[in-house]
Design a protein around this motif. Sequence first.
Motif, PDB file in Angstrom:
ATOM      1  N   LEU A  55       6.273 -25.565  31.115  1.00  0.00           N
ATOM      2  CA  LEU A  55       7.642 -25.349  31.573  1.00  0.00           C
ATOM      3  C   LEU A  55       8.631 -26.245  30.831  1.00  0.00           C
ATOM      4  N   ASN A  56       8.269 -27.493  30.644  1.00  0.00           N
ATOM      5  CA  ASN A  56       9.145 -28.406  29.909  1.00  0.00           C
ATOM      6  C   ASN A  56       9.293 -27.991  28.446  1.00  0.00           C
ATOM      7  N   GLN A  57       8.217 -27.532  27.846  1.00  0.00           N
ATOM      8  CA  GLN A  57       8.284 -27.056  26.466  1.00  0.00           C
ATOM      9  C   GLN A  57       9.104 -25.771  26.376  1.00  0.00           C
ATOM     10  N   PHE A  58       8.985 -24.916  27.397  1.00  0.00           N
ATOM     11  CA  PHE A  58       9.783 -23.689  27.447  1.00  0.00           C
ATOM     12  C   PHE A  58      11.269 -24.036  27.457  1.00  0.00           C
ATOM     13  N   LYS A  59      11.625 -25.031  28.256  1.00  0.00           N
ATOM     14  CA  LYS A  59      13.029 -25.441  28.327  1.00  0.00           C
ATOM     15  C   LYS A  59      13.522 -25.917  26.966  1.00  0.00           C
ATOM     16  N   MET A  60      12.725 -26.725  26.301  1.00  0.00           N
ATOM     17  CA  MET A  60      13.137 -27.241  24.996  1.00  0.00           C
ATOM     18  C   MET A  60      13.193 -26.134  23.948  1.00  0.00           C
ATOM     19  N   ALA A  61      12.276 -25.180  24.022  1.00  0.00           N
ATOM     20  CA  ALA A  61      12.211 -24.121  23.020  1.00  0.00           C
ATOM     21  C   ALA A  61      13.312 -23.078  23.193  1.00  0.00           C
ATOM     22  N   THR A  62      13.741 -22.849  24.440  1.00  0.00           N
ATOM     23  CA  THR A  62      14.677 -21.756  24.702  1.00  0.00           C
ATOM     24  C   THR A  62      16.036 -22.212  25.212  1.00  0.00           C
ATOM     25  N   GLY A  63      16.103 -23.429  25.741  1.00  0.00           N
ATOM     26  CA  GLY A  63      17.340 -23.903  26.347  1.00  0.00           C
ATOM     27  C   GLY A  63      17.541 -23.386  27.759  1.00  0.00           C
ATOM     28  N   VAL A  64      16.540 -22.678  28.299  1.00  0.00           N
ATOM     29  CA  VAL A  64      16.624 -22.132  29.651  1.00  0.00           C
ATOM     30  C   VAL A  64      16.118 -23.173  30.633  1.00  0.00           C
ATOM     31  N   ASP A  65      16.926 -23.466  31.641  1.00  0.00           N
ATOM     32  CA  ASP A  65      16.565 -24.439  32.664  1.00  0.00           C
ATOM     33  C   ASP A  65      15.345 -23.954  33.452  1.00  0.00           C
ATOM     34  N   VAL A  66      14.470 -24.873  33.799  1.00  0.00           N
ATOM     35  CA  VAL A  66      13.242 -24.536  34.519  1.00  0.00           C
ATOM     36  C   VAL A  66      13.566 -23.930  35.886  1.00  0.00           C
ATOM     37  N   THR A  67      14.621 -24.406  36.528  1.00  0.00           N
ATOM     38  CA  THR A  67      15.014 -23.852  37.825  1.00  0.00           C
ATOM     39  C   THR A  67      15.339 -22.369  37.700  1.00  0.00           C
ATOM     40  N   LYS A  68      16.063 -22.008  36.649  1.00  0.00           N
ATOM     41  CA  LYS A  68      16.403 -20.603  36.419  1.00  0.00           C
ATOM     42  C   LYS A  68      15.134 -19.787  36.162  1.00  0.00           C
ATOM     43  N   LEU A  69      14.216 -20.315  35.365  1.00  0.00           N
ATOM     44  CA  LEU A  69      12.971 -19.614  35.073  1.00  0.00           C
ATOM     45  C   LEU A  69      12.158 -19.367  36.335  1.00  0.00           C
ATOM     46  N   VAL A  70      12.023 -20.380  37.182  1.00  0.00           N
ATOM     47  CA  VAL A  70      11.236 -20.233  38.408  1.00  0.00           C
ATOM     48  C   VAL A  70      11.921 -19.256  39.368  1.00  0.00           C
ATOM     49  N   ALA A  71      13.245 -19.363  39.516  1.00  0.00           N
ATOM     50  CA  ALA A  71      13.980 -18.441  40.396  1.00  0.00           C
ATOM     51  C   ALA A  71      13.827 -17.003  39.909  1.00  0.00           C
ATOM     52  N   PHE A  72      13.979 -16.793  38.611  1.00  0.00           N
ATOM     53  CA  PHE A  72      13.797 -15.457  38.034  1.00  0.00           C
ATOM     54  C   PHE A  72      12.374 -14.956  38.282  1.00  0.00           C
ATOM     55  N   SER A  73      11.403 -15.813  38.058  1.00  0.00           N
ATOM     56  CA  SER A  73       9.998 -15.423  38.179  1.00  0.00           C
ATOM     57  C   SER A  73       9.639 -14.991  39.595  1.00  0.00           C
ATOM     58  N   VAL A  74      10.083 -15.742  40.575  1.00  0.00           N
ATOM     59  CA  VAL A  74       9.772 -15.399  41.965  1.00  0.00           C
ATOM     60  C   VAL A  74      10.504 -14.112  42.362  1.00  0.00           C
ATOM     61  N   HIS A  75      11.766 -14.000  41.968  1.00  0.00           N
ATOM     62  CA  HIS A  75      12.533 -12.783  42.251  1.00  0.00           C
ATOM     63  C   HIS A  75      11.835 -11.566  41.629  1.00  0.00           C
ATOM     64  N   HIS A  76      11.424 -11.697  40.390  1.00  0.00           N
ATOM     65  CA  HIS A  76      10.740 -10.610  39.683  1.00  0.00           C
ATOM     66  C   HIS A  76       9.403 -10.274  40.355  1.00  0.00           C
ATOM     67  N   LEU A  77       8.661 -11.276  40.746  1.00  0.00           N
ATOM     68  CA  LEU A  77       7.375 -11.067  41.422  1.00  0.00           C
ATOM     69  C   LEU A  77       7.565 -10.265  42.706  1.00  0.00           C
ATOM     70  N   LEU A  78       8.553 -10.628  43.507  1.00  0.00           N
ATOM     71  CA  LEU A  78       8.782  -9.927  44.766  1.00  0.00           C
ATOM     72  C   LEU A  78       9.287  -8.505  44.549  1.00  0.00           C
ATOM     73  N   GLU A  79      10.014  -8.273  43.465  1.00  0.00           N
ATOM     74  CA  GLU A  79      10.454  -6.917  43.150  1.00  0.00           C
ATOM     75  C   GLU A  79       9.296  -6.060  42.644  1.00  0.00           C
ATOM     76  N   GLN A  80       8.437  -6.633  41.831  1.00  0.00           N
ATOM     77  CA  GLN A  80       7.323  -5.888  41.245  1.00  0.00           C
ATOM     78  C   GLN A  80       6.220  -5.587  42.247  1.00  0.00           C
ATOM     79  N   TYR A  81       6.102  -6.404  43.272  1.00  0.00           N
ATOM     80  CA  TYR A  81       5.035  -6.237  44.257  1.00  0.00           C
ATOM     81  C   TYR A  81       5.628  -6.182  45.665  1.00  0.00           C
ATOM     82  N   PRO A  82       6.216  -5.035  46.028  1.00  0.00           N
ATOM     83  CA  PRO A  82       6.852  -4.921  47.343  1.00  0.00           C
ATOM     84  C   PRO A  82       5.875  -5.092  48.504  1.00  0.00           C
ATOM     85  N   GLU A  83       4.601  -4.962  48.239  1.00  0.00           N
ATOM     86  CA  GLU A  83       3.621  -5.168  49.309  1.00  0.00           C
ATOM     87  C   GLU A  83       3.659  -6.605  49.839  1.00  0.00           C
ATOM     88  N   LEU A  84       4.131  -7.539  49.026  1.00  0.00           N
ATOM     89  CA  LEU A  84       4.281  -8.914  49.508  1.00  0.00           C
ATOM     90  C   LEU A  84       5.334  -8.979  50.617  1.00  0.00           C
TER      91      LEU A  84
END
Length: 97
Positions: A55-84
Amino acid sequence: MSDIKSLADQLRSNINRQDQPQPIPEILERIRKYDNRDHKSLMHIRFDTATIKTLNQFKMATGVDVTKLVAFSVHHLLEQYPELKSIIKQFIQQLEL
């Protein structure tokens, strides 16, 4: 202190511009466009050491904040798997009985 932080931000920005792959993958564009500015709630989460490093390397490589990445990831997970969400709804209904 703010001068040091500004210098560090400038260095990160230069590194990000030099090392960005071309073309930019669609998923990275979607993460960058994800708007989490109105997200006010915080949650303390734990990751294993290897994931934190990535995650820290991702931030340095892309400039994307880890908080944004995690928020996006969880949002995407819940959209992709409505059974959750269905599992959550079933649990809430059982509590109300």
